[in-house]
Scaffold this active site. Structure first.
Site, PDB file in Angstrom:
ATOM      1  N   ASP A 111     105.967  62.759  44.918  1.00  0.00           N
ATOM      2  CA  ASP A 111     106.155  62.111  43.631  1.00  0.00           C
ATOM      3  C   ASP A 111     105.911  60.621  43.846  1.00  0.00           C
ATOM      4  OD1 ASP A 111     107.239  61.656  40.973  1.00  0.00           O
ATOM      5  OD2 ASP A 111     108.429  63.474  41.277  1.00  0.00           O
ATOM      6  N   ASP A 213     104.764  59.463  38.243  1.00  0.00           N
ATOM      7  CA  ASP A 213     105.885  59.382  37.307  1.00  0.00           C
ATOM      8  C   ASP A 213     105.630  58.409  36.143  1.00  0.00           C
ATOM      9  OD1 ASP A 213     108.869  60.013  37.017  1.00  0.00           O
ATOM     10  OD2 ASP A 213     108.915  57.826  36.981  1.00  0.00           O
ATOM     11  N   GLU A 278     102.315  62.354  34.990  1.00  0.00           N
ATOM     12  CA  GLU A 278     103.397  62.749  34.079  1.00  0.00           C
ATOM     13  C   GLU A 278     103.161  61.976  32.792  1.00  0.00           C
ATOM     14  OE1 GLU A 278     108.195  62.840  33.315  1.00  0.00           O
ATOM     15  OE2 GLU A 278     107.192  61.079  34.062  1.00  0.00           O
ATOM     16  N   HIS A 340     113.003  69.132  36.063  1.00  0.00           N
ATOM     17  CA  HIS A 340     114.322  68.554  36.305  1.00  0.00           C
ATOM     18  C   HIS A 340     114.807  67.667  35.161  1.00  0.00           C
ATOM     19  CE1 HIS A 340     111.377  65.614  37.275  1.00  0.00           C
ATOM     20  NE2 HIS A 340     112.301  64.677  37.338  1.00  0.00           N
ATOM     21  N   ASP A 341     113.980  67.487  34.137  1.00  0.00           N
ATOM     22  CA  ASP A 341     114.352  66.618  33.012  1.00  0.00           C
ATOM     23  C   ASP A 341     114.708  67.377  31.745  1.00  0.00           C
ATOM     24  OD1 ASP A 341     113.872  64.227  34.381  1.00  0.00           O
ATOM     25  OD2 ASP A 341     111.732  64.271  33.882  1.00  0.00           O
TER      26      ASP A 341
END
Ligand code: NOJ
Ligand code: MG
Length: 539
Positions: A111, A213, A278, A340-341
Site C-alpha cells: 500500500d 491510497d 484507490e 477495511h473501510d
C-alpha cells in the site's frame, strides 16, 4: 503510434483478469502470540491462497500498511515509509514474504500512502519546527483567512475542518483525513522525489506494485479557494463532500494527473509492476485516472459504484453498465465488494446474498479484489462486542476483525488474546469450509478456477443483455472463439429466463452458485432465487 490498451501486450499483462486478495496485516494470522497479525503469520498461511490443490487460487496479495505508525489511522498514518512496524516483523520478514509469494507464483503489492504522513514522521517534525525549516514546504501550511479562522472551508474526510492550528509557528496545516495525518505538498518537487525513492526502495526488494491510497486528495487548489455550496447529492461519500459543500477545490483536481504520471514513470523503471489507484471519484472521472493509452497514469483504478450500490436489480444493472460504458477501450474495471473501510458485503447485502455476490464479482470483466474473510462469508462484528473506546475513531473496527482459520475460540488466529474479537469462528472458518464442497470457500475456489480456465471469463469482452427476467442480470463474455453467458438472479423468487436474443440454443454449465451441472437448454431455463450460472454456449 502509441501502444493502445487493446494491444495484445496490454492484454497479456499478469493483472489481466487477476484476482487480488487484500490482507489487513493486523488481522490475518498471528505467529508470535501477541494477538496481532504479523508477516510470519502470513507466510505460514500462504497455502490458503495459492500453490496447493485446495488453495483459493488468487493471483496476488495486496497488503494494507505494515509500516511503522502511531496508529491514529491504523497504519494509514505512516511514520517511516521504508521499514516494517515491529509488531508485524522486520524487513527481513518482508523479504521472506515476497520470496515465499513469488515461489508460489503469487504477486505481492504494498500500500502506498503518498498523500499524507503521520504527524510522527520526521519530515513533519522538521516541517513544523519553524517557518524557516527546509521541510516547511513539504506540507501545506497557511495563514489564517482574512478576518481570522481557517484558510478555507475545506473539510476532512472523517469530519470537521481540514485545517489544524499550530500555535508554535502560528499557521494552519492541512489534513484531508485525521489531524494526525498532515497532507504532503505535491506541488513541491522534493516531495515527489522522496516518494519516488520510497517506491524504488520497495520495487528493488521485489514488490510487484502498489495500491495507491486516497489519490484523489493528493493535490489541492494552490490558492486555497473556498468550496462552493453543494447542490447535488454525492453518490460517493467521504472525501470532503459531506458538509454542504462541493469539494471542487480540494479533491479530484486536474493537477492530480501529474502526480499519477509521476508515480507511473517510477513504476515504469521496473518491469511488470502495477499501480492500482484507490479512486474514490465518480465513475465518469475514472477514465481520466486510467490515462491516455496503455502507458499512462494508473494501470488499474477501483470502481466503487457497485460496492456502494443497493442489492437491487436496477441499481446493479446500471452500475455494471456505467462501468463498462465509462471505462476507456481496453482498460480493465477493478471491483471490490468489501475492504477495511466498508461494512463487509455479507453484512451490507445480507449473508444469504453472499454466494450471489461472489458470483457477480468473479464473473464480471476486469480485476476482482477480495478482502480476507469474504471467502468464508464473514460478517461484521456486532458493535456491542467491540472494544470501547474503539480503536478506529471512524468506526471501522467491525470490518477489521481477525481471519477465522478454525473453530477454536480465537479461530486459530492467535494463541494469545486477539486485538479485536473474532466474530463467529465456530460458524465460519477455513478448516471446516475447505472440506465442504458446498461451502462459500469452495464456491470462491471454483469461481476463481473457472475464471482462470476460461478465456472468455478471464479477459473476454462484456455485453449486457436486458429483459432476460425482471431480477436477472445477464451478460455475454467472449474471447478466442469462446462465448460464455452469465446469468444471475438477484431476487429471491425463481425466474424463468427469456434468452431469445442469445444466438445459441444450448449451454454447458461451467460454474454455478448451485449444484447445477451439465447441459442447459436456453429455451427452458429457470433460475432459483439468488442463483448464478455461467454457461459456455455450444449449440
Ligand atoms: C483510504 C484508506 O483505505 C483508509 O483506511 C484511510 O483511512 C484513508 N485512505 C486515509 O489514508
Ligand atoms: Mg503477532
Amino acid at each position: 503510434m502509441n501502444e493502445t490498451k487493446n494491444s495484445p501486450d496490454a492484454r497479456a499483462r499478469w493483472w489481466q483478469g487477476a484476482v487480488i486478495y487484500q490482507i489487513y496485516p493486523r488481522s490475518f494470522a498471528d505467529a508470535d502470540g501477541d494477538g496481532i497479525g504479523d508477516l510470519r503469520g502470513i507466510i505460514g498461511h500462504l497455502d490458503h491462497l495459492r500453490g496447493t490443490d485446495d488453495a483459493l487460487g488468487v493471483d496476488a496479495i495486496w497488503l494494507s500498511p505494515m509500516y511503522p505508525s502511531p496508529l491514529h489511522d491504523f497504519g494509514y498514518d505512516i511514520s517511516d515509509y521504508i521499514d516494517v512496524a515491529p509488531e508485524y516483523g522486520t524487513l527481513a520478514d518482508l523479504d521472506a514474504l515476497v520470496e515465499a509469494c513469488h515461489a508460489r507464483g503469487l504477486r505481492f503489492l504494498l500500500d502506498l500512502v503518498p498523500c499524507h504522513t503521520s504527524v510522527d514522521h520526521p519530515w513533519f517534525a522538521d516541517s513544523r519546527s519553524s517557518r524557516g525549516s527546509p521541510k516547511r514546504d513539504w506540507y501545506i501550511w497557511a495563514d489564517p483567512a482574512v478576518g481570522g479562522g481557517p484558510p478555507s472551508n475545506w473539510t476532512a474526510a472523517f469530519g470537521g475542518g481540514a485545517w489544524e492550528w499550530e500555535p508554535a509557528t502560528e499557521q494552519y496545516y492541512l489534513h484531508s483525513f485525521y489531524p494526525e495525518q498532515p497532507d504532503l505538498n505535491w506541488r513541491n518537487p522534493a516531495v515527489a522525489d522522496a516518494m519516488a525513492d520510497v517506491m524504488r526502495f520497495w520495487f528493488r526488494r521485489g514488490v510487484d506494485g502498489f495500491r495507491v491510497d486516497a489519490i484523489a486528495a493528493a493535490i489541492k487548489d494552490e490558492l486555497l479557494r473556498d468550496n462552493p455550496p453543494d447542490r447535488r447529492p454525492h453518490a460517493i461519500p467521504g472525501l470532503g463532500g459531506d458538509a454542504g459543500h462541493d469539494p471542487l477545490w480540494n479533491v479530484n483536481r486536474p493537477e492530480v494527473h501529474d502526480v499519477i504520471r509521476h508515480l507511473r514513470r517510477v513504476a515504469a523503471e521496473f518491469p511488470d509492476r502495477v499501480l492500482v489507484g484507490e479512486t474514490y471519484v465518480q465513475v465518469e472521472e475514472l477514465a481520466s485516472y486510467l490515462g491516455h493509452g496503455a502507458d499512462d497514469e494508473f494501470h488499474l483504478a477501483f470502481n466503487f459504484e457497485l460496492l456502494l450500490s443497493p442489492w437491487e436489480h436496477r441499481h446493479l444493472t446500471l452500475a455494471i453498465e456505467r462501468s463498462e460504458a465509462l471505462h476507456p477501450p481496453g482498460a480493465l474495471p477493478t471491483y471490490a465488494f468489501s475492504n477495511h473501510d466498508q461494512p463487509r458485503h455479507a453484512t451490507r447485502w445480507g449473508p444469504e446474498r453472499a454466494r450471489a455476490a461472489a458470483f457477480l464479482l468473479l464473473t464480471l470483466r476486469g480485476v476482482a479484489v477480495l478482502y480476507a474473510g469474504e471467502e468464508l462469508g464473514m460478517v461484521d462484528a456486532d458493535p456491542s462486542d467491540l472494544p470501547h473506546p474503539p480503536f478506529d475513531r471512524a468506526g471501522r473496527d467491525a470490518y477489521r476483525t481477525p481471519m477465522q482459520w478454525d473453530a477454536s475460540k480465537h479461530g486459530g488466529f492467535t494463541s494469545g488474546d486477539p486485538w479485536l474479537p473474532l466474530v463467529d469462528p465456530g460458524t465460519r472458518n477455513v478448516g471446516d469450509q475447505r472440506a465442504d464442497p458446498g461451502s462459500m470457500l469452495s464456491l470462491y475456489r471454483v469461481l476463481i478456477a473457472a475464471r482462470r480456465a476460461s478465456s472468455a471469463l478471464a479477459h473476454g469482452e462484456h455485453r449486457s443483455l436486458f429483459g432476460v427476467g425482471s431480477d436477472v442480470l445477464a451478460w455475454l463474455r467472449e474471447a478466442d472463439g469462446e462465448r460464455v453467458l452469465v446469468l444471475l438472479n438477484v431476487g429471491d423468487a425463481k425466474q424463468r429466463c427469456d434468452l431469445r436474443r442469445v444466438a445459441a440454443t444450448d449451454g454447458e454449465v461451467i460454474v454455478a452458485t448451485s449444484a447445477r451441472t451439465g447441459r442447459a437448454d436456453l429455451a427452458d431455463l429457470t433460475l432459483a432465487g439468488l442463483e448464478g450460472v455461467a454457461l459456455r454456449l455450444t449449440g
